[in-house]
Design a protein around this motif. Structure first.
Motif, short mmCIF file in Angstrom:
data_model
loop_
_atom_site.label_atom_id
_atom_site.label_comp_id
_atom_site.label_asym_id
_atom_site.label_seq_id
_atom_site.Cartn_x
_atom_site.Cartn_y
_atom_site.Cartn_z
N PRO A 240 78.35 -33.91 137.97
CA PRO A 240 76.90 -34.08 137.81
C PRO A 240 76.58 -34.24 136.32
O PRO A 240 77.23 -33.61 135.47
N PRO A 241 75.61 -35.08 135.96
CA PRO A 241 75.31 -35.34 134.55
C PRO A 241 75.03 -34.07 133.73
O PRO A 241 75.48 -33.96 132.59
N ALA A 242 74.32 -33.09 134.30
CA ALA A 242 74.02 -31.86 133.56
C ALA A 242 75.30 -31.07 133.26
O ALA A 242 75.46 -30.51 132.17
N VAL A 243 76.23 -31.06 134.21
CA VAL A 243 77.50 -30.34 134.01
C VAL A 243 78.33 -31.06 132.96
O VAL A 243 78.90 -30.44 132.06
N ARG A 244 78.38 -32.38 133.04
CA ARG A 244 79.16 -33.15 132.07
C ARG A 244 78.63 -32.94 130.65
O ARG A 244 79.40 -32.76 129.70
N GLY A 245 77.32 -32.93 130.49
CA GLY A 245 76.72 -32.68 129.18
C GLY A 245 77.06 -31.30 128.66
O GLY A 245 77.37 -31.11 127.48
N ARG A 246 77.03 -30.31 129.54
CA ARG A 246 77.36 -28.93 129.15
C ARG A 246 78.83 -28.81 128.77
O ARG A 246 79.18 -28.08 127.84
N MET A 247 79.70 -29.52 129.48
CA MET A 247 81.13 -29.47 129.18
C MET A 247 81.43 -29.97 127.78
O MET A 247 82.35 -29.50 127.12
N LYS A 248 80.64 -30.92 127.30
CA LYS A 248 80.87 -31.48 125.97
C LYS A 248 80.61 -30.47 124.87
O LYS A 248 80.99 -30.70 123.72
N LEU A 249 79.98 -29.34 125.19
CA LEU A 249 79.79 -28.28 124.20
C LEU A 249 81.10 -27.57 123.87
O LEU A 249 81.32 -27.14 122.75
N TRP A 250 81.97 -27.41 124.87
CA TRP A 250 83.20 -26.64 124.71
C TRP A 250 84.46 -27.48 124.65
O TRP A 250 85.52 -27.01 124.26
N PHE A 251 84.39 -28.73 125.09
CA PHE A 251 85.59 -29.54 125.28
C PHE A 251 85.53 -30.85 124.51
O PHE A 251 84.46 -31.33 124.18
N ILE A 252 86.72 -31.43 124.29
CA ILE A 252 86.76 -32.83 123.89
C ILE A 252 86.94 -33.62 125.19
O ILE A 252 87.45 -33.10 126.18
N GLU A 253 86.49 -34.85 125.20
CA GLU A 253 86.58 -35.70 126.39
C GLU A 253 87.36 -36.96 126.02
O GLU A 253 86.79 -37.99 125.68
N PRO A 254 88.72 -36.89 126.06
CA PRO A 254 89.53 -38.03 125.64
C PRO A 254 89.36 -39.26 126.53
O PRO A 254 89.58 -40.38 126.08
N ARG A 255 89.01 -39.05 127.78
CA ARG A 255 88.71 -40.12 128.74
C ARG A 255 87.53 -39.65 129.58
O ARG A 255 87.29 -38.45 129.68
N PRO A 256 86.81 -40.56 130.21
CA PRO A 256 85.70 -40.13 131.04
C PRO A 256 86.13 -39.11 132.11
O PRO A 256 87.12 -39.32 132.81
N ASN A 257 85.41 -38.01 132.16
CA ASN A 257 85.64 -36.93 133.12
C ASN A 257 87.00 -36.23 132.99
O ASN A 257 87.49 -35.64 133.94
N VAL A 258 87.59 -36.29 131.80
CA VAL A 258 88.79 -35.52 131.47
C VAL A 258 88.42 -34.67 130.25
O VAL A 258 88.07 -35.21 129.20
#
Length: 95
Positions: free
Chosen positions: A10-28
């Motif tokens: 979900p877009p809200a979860v993906r945005g929140r994940m970017k606070l703690w993680f790097i995203e080398p590929r979409p949804n990874v």
């Protein structure tokens, strides 16, 4: 360390994940967060991701084999546990 691979977050979860993680590929997502924070993130994902998200979580743990695999929703590739080691089953394509 926590690695999260998803089919569709979900877009809200993906945005929140970017606070703690790097995203080398979409949804990874990959992060070296502490175990206590990783547990909080995993709980957050279980609360906010529907089964259709197809989430695969690989979390480091302090005992052998050093990681655990968890999923939200049915995984595309099944897992199997052999002698305490969790493995992802790969099928060979003939051709």
């Amino acid at each position: 360390m926590l690695i999260v691979i998803a089919n569709d977050l979900p877009p809200a979860v993906r945005g929140r994940m970017k606070l703690w993680f790097i995203e080398p590929r979409p949804n990874v997502f990959v992060s070296g967060i502490k175990d206590s924070v990783a547990t909080t993130v995993v709980e957050y994902l279980y609360q906010h991701c529907p089964p259709e998200s197809g989430v695969l979580l690989i979390k480091s743990i302090s005992h052998a084999p050093g990681f655990e695999i968890r999923t939200i929703g049915p995984p595309r590739k099944p897992t199997i546990q052999i002698s305490g080691l969790e493995l992802i089953i790969e099928t060979l394509k003939s051709g």
